[in-house]
Write an enzyme that holds these catalytic residues in place. Structure first.
Site, mmCIF file in Angstrom:
data_model
loop_
_atom_site.group_PDB
_atom_site.id
_atom_site.type_symbol
_atom_site.label_atom_id
_atom_site.label_comp_id
_atom_site.label_asym_id
_atom_site.label_seq_id
_atom_site.Cartn_x
_atom_site.Cartn_y
_atom_site.Cartn_z
ATOM 1 N N HIS A 58 126.706 26.705 73.172
ATOM 2 C CA HIS A 58 126.439 25.774 72.066
ATOM 3 C C HIS A 58 125.931 24.467 72.685
ATOM 4 C CE1 HIS A 58 127.616 22.912 68.856
ATOM 5 N NE2 HIS A 58 127.677 23.944 68.033
ATOM 6 N N ASP A 118 134.783 26.966 76.544
ATOM 7 C CA ASP A 118 134.647 26.475 75.173
ATOM 8 C C ASP A 118 135.314 27.514 74.255
ATOM 9 O OD1 ASP A 118 133.856 25.958 72.585
ATOM 10 O OD2 ASP A 118 131.731 25.660 73.055
ATOM 11 N N GLN A 125 135.215 29.181 69.173
ATOM 12 C CA GLN A 125 135.071 30.371 68.325
ATOM 13 C C GLN A 125 136.077 31.461 68.692
ATOM 14 O OE1 GLN A 125 133.165 30.601 65.713
ATOM 15 N NE2 GLN A 125 131.830 28.831 65.967
ATOM 16 N N LYS A 167 137.864 25.119 62.660
ATOM 17 C CA LYS A 167 137.470 26.531 62.558
ATOM 18 C C LYS A 167 138.692 27.435 62.531
ATOM 19 C CE LYS A 167 133.330 25.505 65.260
ATOM 20 N NZ LYS A 167 132.171 25.451 64.395
ATOM 21 N N CYS A 179 122.835 25.456 66.659
ATOM 22 C CA CYS A 179 123.092 24.586 67.832
ATOM 23 C C CYS A 179 123.033 25.393 69.122
ATOM 24 C CB CYS A 179 124.433 23.864 67.717
ATOM 25 S SG CYS A 179 124.540 22.805 66.297
HETATM 26 N N1 PMP Z 1 131.126 25.183 70.652
HETATM 27 C C1 PMP Z 1 130.949 26.205 69.806
HETATM 28 C C2 PMP Z 1 130.844 27.600 70.367
HETATM 29 C C3 PMP Z 1 130.898 25.972 68.438
HETATM 30 O O1 PMP Z 1 130.705 26.997 67.598
HETATM 31 C C4 PMP Z 1 131.021 24.654 67.956
HETATM 32 C C5 PMP Z 1 130.956 24.347 66.466
HETATM 33 N N2 PMP Z 1 129.867 24.920 65.820
HETATM 34 C C6 PMP Z 1 131.203 23.621 68.872
HETATM 35 C C7 PMP Z 1 131.248 23.922 70.213
HETATM 36 C C8 PMP Z 1 131.339 22.195 68.451
HETATM 37 O O2 PMP Z 1 132.511 21.992 67.744
HETATM 38 P P1 PMP Z 1 132.799 20.617 66.998
HETATM 39 O O3 PMP Z 1 131.545 20.305 66.238
HETATM 40 O O4 PMP Z 1 133.940 20.927 66.120
HETATM 41 O O5 PMP Z 1 133.096 19.621 68.035
#
Ligand code: PMP
Length: 414
Positions: free
Chosen positions: A131, A208, A211, A234, A372
């Site tokens: 991401h 990370d 998910q 999430k 993203c």
């Molecule tokens: N890493 C991953 C794999 C994500 O799916 C997301 C959220 N879409 C993020 C990081 C970022 O998370 P946050 O916007 O809650 O900081």
């Protein structure tokens, strides 16, 4: 309220669980909502909504400052949430920094751990499926230190090329950033094996977990990483919550990322003594109510049991992909074995946004776009995909409604 907590752990009553989520009873464009966008943000059970509401109604005060009763209650509630999360992740509460989410957590590692350590000749290894939150902070660090970014590639099915990853772990690599579960492909990476490979070569690992935590039991010590970042919204918690777990020796050695109140022991103009971790990294008034809500989310998930959640989602997801494969011209993007309940897809001749817009008119919420993850889109040679992502609160009837909507939209676009 919290029907699942009352249900026996063996044989969860999923209809009662679903009834815990008031928003799921909504209509959208005159149709019953089918919410298949949980990878974007999850829905919240009453237990979480009531915990936030209850905090503001009965306990609201700032943490760690006031000696009055409410101040003590607020601090206890906030630290209680940290303890619940620590229990959920099998780590010590004092090694868990509460943050606004994964993005903050990864930036904390980038600025406090990596920035002072990296220099020209060093490399940061990332995977193609990260991401942007696990790419851009490292680019910022690379620009300031002279370090370079290396990329570990994927196999066509969307799994990591582990041989390639191992070969990329050259002596210049000081840090590896890897997602536990891909938000686009649903690929579950073997982070335990990856962290073992990295550790043998003296490479620090940042996982990370955004998910992963919504879908499975995660035992951080068993993974063996150096840092594990996650987001609360999430996993049934409020937005603006989450955290970073780090090995104690890293936390002890890291300078503060942000300065201010709450993170100090003593401030003098000729020098400040910082608080011990984790508070050293929590400058300013935190999202107290949000984390109280996240604590309630952890209680809620633990009452159901993450193994039950994972089994339920496996069943729903198998049904979803079986239905999707029946739709003419539909292509699933990412077919790694053992995926989490996330499926990206494309329909021949239709732009992902058009597809998502027409599905919305049928009451179906899916995400469309680059998610993203631009470098991953480049790998598949597409600007965007549609993504259906499930949670344990979805139903087989919703999968069928989604499939019917997909067929209808497909015929409209054909
Ligand atoms: N890493 C991953 C794999 C994500 O799916 C997301 C959220 N879409 C993020 C990081 C970022 O998370 P946050 O916007 O809650 O900081």
């Amino acid at each position: 309220m919290n029907a699942s907590a009352a249900a026996p752990r063996e044989g969860v009553d999923w209809a009662r669980v679903r009834a815990d989520f008031p928003l799921l009873a909504r209509m959208v464009h005159g149709k019953p909502l089918v919410y298949f966008d949980s990878a974007n943000t999850g829905q919240k059970p009453l237990a979480v909504i009531e915990a936030v509401d209850g905090f503001y109604r009965r306990h609201n005060a700032n943490v760690s400052r006031a000696v009055h009763a409410l101040g003590a209650e607020a601090t206890e509630a906030y630290e209680g949430a940290r303890a619940k999360l620590a229990g959920h992740l099998d780590v010590r509460a004092e090694d868990l920094v509460l943050t606004s989410g994964t993005t903050f957590a990864l930036n904390l590692v980038a600025y406090s751990w990596a920035l002072p350590r990296l220099g020209p000749g060093d490399a940061i290894l990332l995977t193609r499926m990260e991401h942007h939150a696990n790419i851009v902070p490292w680019q910022l660090v690379a620009a300031r230190t002279g370090a370079t970014i290396k990329v570990a590639e994927l196999l066509p099915d969307g799994s990591l090329d582990l041989d390639g990853l191992q070969a990329a772990m050259t002596p210049d690599v000081k840090l590896l950033g890897v997602t536990h579960v891909s938000n686009v492909l649903g690929t579950v990476n073997p982070v335990r094996e990856i962290c073992r490979m990295a550790r043998k070569r003296g490479i620090a690992t940042v996982v990370d977990g955004s998910q992963a935590l919504p879908h499975m039991a995660v035992d951080i010590p068993a993974i063996g990483c150096d840092f594990y970042a996650f987001t609360g919204h999430k996993m049934c918690g409020p937005t603006g919550t989450g955290g970073l777990w780090a090995r104690r020796e890293h936390l002890q050695a890291m300078p503060p990322f942000l300065g201010g109140g709450e993170m100090i022991r003593e401030v003098r103009f000729d020098g400040t003594v910082y608080a011990d971790p984790p508070h050293r990294f929590e400058a300013g008034t935190p999202n107290i109510a949000g984390h109280v809500g996240l604590g309630a989310a952890v209680d809620y998930l633990d009452a159901i049991g993450m193994d039950a959640v994972a089994a339920r989602e496996r069943e729903l997801h198998a049904h979803l992909e079986e239905e999707m494969r029946k739709v003419d011209g539909l292509r699933i993007v990412g077919e790694a074995p053992g995926k989490a309940a996330v499926t990206s897809f494309l329909v021949e001749g239709a732009h992902a946004h058009d597809l998502a817009t027409l599905l919305d008119l049928e009451g179906v919420a899916v995400r469309s776009g680059h998610h993203c993850a631009h470098p991953l889109m480049h790998f598949y040679g597409v600007p965007a995909t549609c993504r259906a992502s499930l949670a344990f609160y979805n139903t087989h009837a919703e999968v069928e409604a989604f499939a019917a909507a997909l067929r209808k939209v497909r015929n409209l676009l054909a």
